[in-house]
Design a protein around this motif. Structure first.
Motif, mmCIF file in Angstrom:
data_model
loop_
_atom_site.group_PDB
_atom_site.id
_atom_site.type_symbol
_atom_site.label_atom_id
_atom_site.label_comp_id
_atom_site.label_asym_id
_atom_site.label_seq_id
_atom_site.Cartn_x
_atom_site.Cartn_y
_atom_site.Cartn_z
ATOM 1 N N ALA A 73 4.733 170.272 -21.061
ATOM 2 C CA ALA A 73 3.698 171.307 -21.146
ATOM 3 C C ALA A 73 2.310 170.720 -20.890
ATOM 4 O O ALA A 73 1.501 171.302 -20.163
ATOM 5 C CB ALA A 73 3.742 171.988 -22.510
ATOM 6 N N ALA A 74 2.041 169.557 -21.488
ATOM 7 C CA ALA A 74 0.730 168.927 -21.286
ATOM 8 C C ALA A 74 0.555 168.522 -19.828
ATOM 9 O O ALA A 74 -0.508 168.750 -19.231
ATOM 10 C CB ALA A 74 0.588 167.708 -22.200
ATOM 11 N N TRP A 75 1.605 167.938 -19.241
ATOM 12 C CA TRP A 75 1.520 167.537 -17.834
ATOM 13 C C TRP A 75 1.345 168.764 -16.936
ATOM 14 O O TRP A 75 0.523 168.758 -16.020
ATOM 15 C CB TRP A 75 2.780 166.779 -17.441
ATOM 16 N N GLY A 76 2.112 169.804 -17.197
ATOM 17 C CA GLY A 76 2.016 171.014 -16.383
ATOM 18 C C GLY A 76 0.648 171.664 -16.464
ATOM 19 O O GLY A 76 0.095 172.086 -15.448
ATOM 20 N N MET A 77 0.100 171.729 -17.669
ATOM 21 C CA MET A 77 -1.220 172.335 -17.813
ATOM 22 C C MET A 77 -2.282 171.461 -17.152
ATOM 23 O O MET A 77 -3.199 171.979 -16.506
ATOM 24 C CB MET A 77 -1.553 172.551 -19.277
ATOM 25 N N HIS A 78 -2.142 170.152 -17.295
ATOM 26 C CA HIS A 78 -3.097 169.238 -16.647
ATOM 27 C C HIS A 78 -3.037 169.392 -15.124
ATOM 28 O O HIS A 78 -4.072 169.478 -14.460
ATOM 29 C CB HIS A 78 -2.788 167.795 -17.053
ATOM 30 N N ALA A 79 -1.815 169.437 -14.587
ATOM 31 C CA ALA A 79 -1.665 169.611 -13.131
ATOM 32 C C ALA A 79 -2.194 170.963 -12.682
ATOM 33 O O ALA A 79 -2.840 171.067 -11.627
ATOM 34 C CB ALA A 79 -0.194 169.447 -12.760
ATOM 35 N N GLY A 80 -1.927 171.999 -13.461
ATOM 36 C CA GLY A 80 -2.426 173.317 -13.113
ATOM 37 C C GLY A 80 -3.938 173.395 -13.107
ATOM 38 O O GLY A 80 -4.554 173.966 -12.197
ATOM 39 N N LEU A 81 -4.559 172.799 -14.119
ATOM 40 C CA LEU A 81 -6.024 172.793 -14.186
ATOM 41 C C LEU A 81 -6.614 171.976 -13.045
ATOM 42 O O LEU A 81 -7.637 172.331 -12.465
ATOM 43 C CB LEU A 81 -6.499 172.258 -15.539
ATOM 44 N N ALA A 82 -5.953 170.843 -12.732
ATOM 45 C CA ALA A 82 -6.449 170.023 -11.623
ATOM 46 C C ALA A 82 -6.318 170.779 -10.290
ATOM 47 O O ALA A 82 -7.209 170.681 -9.437
ATOM 48 C CB ALA A 82 -5.664 168.714 -11.560
ATOM 49 N N ALA A 83 -5.244 171.535 -10.123
ATOM 50 C CA ALA A 83 -5.071 172.312 -8.889
ATOM 51 C C ALA A 83 -6.139 173.384 -8.763
ATOM 52 O O ALA A 83 -6.545 173.730 -7.644
ATOM 53 C CB ALA A 83 -3.689 172.937 -8.866
ATOM 54 N N LEU A 84 -6.612 173.890 -9.882
ATOM 55 C CA LEU A 84 -7.665 174.908 -9.858
ATOM 56 C C LEU A 84 -9.061 174.288 -9.769
ATOM 57 O O LEU A 84 -10.045 175.019 -9.673
ATOM 58 C CB LEU A 84 -7.576 175.783 -11.116
ATOM 59 N N GLY A 85 -9.103 172.943 -9.841
ATOM 60 C CA GLY A 85 -10.389 172.276 -9.764
ATOM 61 C C GLY A 85 -11.115 172.220 -11.082
ATOM 62 O O GLY A 85 -12.328 171.976 -11.113
ATOM 63 N N TRP A 86 -10.413 172.418 -12.191
ATOM 64 C CA TRP A 86 -11.054 172.428 -13.513
ATOM 65 C C TRP A 86 -10.850 171.146 -14.295
ATOM 66 O O TRP A 86 -11.173 171.074 -15.463
ATOM 67 C CB TRP A 86 -10.532 173.576 -14.350
#
Length: 107
Positions: free
Chosen positions: A92-105
């Motif tokens: 979950a932490a990795w997925g959220m980190h990757a998702g935020l990075a993909a959004l540029g956040w």
């Protein structure tokens, strides 16, 4: 590759001291019954150490770390399976980190 005697002796010395400190504690607690306050301290110490190890990275980790912690706690309460809870929390932490990075956040 050359084996340096000073490095080998330092490693062996550290291993001996580590083993002696652990084995010595077990030997003392077998021979001497600790007072009640020491028994209470030993019962609660693992939880305190866990909190001390987890709190700083959790505070520094931001939302992905917090989401992972929530997933770990929820899954552990639901399933009582620590390995699955930890794996799901890391995912979950990795997925959220990757998702935020993909959004540029985030990085």
């Amino acid at each position: 590759m050359e084996i340096r005697l000073d490095v080998l002796l330092a490693i062996l010395g550290m291993a001996l001291v580590t083993y002696a400190s652990r084995a010595g504690g077990y030997a003392v607690l077998r021979a001497v019954r600790p007072p009640p306050f020491v028994q209470a301290l030993l019962r609660h110490l693992p939880g305190c150490l866990f909190v001390a190890y987890v709190t700083p990275p959790l505070l520094a980790g931001g939302p992905p770390a917090w989401a992972g912690a929530v997933v770990v706690i929820a899954l552990q309460l639901a399933t009582r399976n620590m390995a699955a809870a930890i794996l799901a929390g890391v995912g979950a932490a990795w997925g959220m980190h990757a998702g935020l990075a993909a959004l540029g956040w985030g990085g």
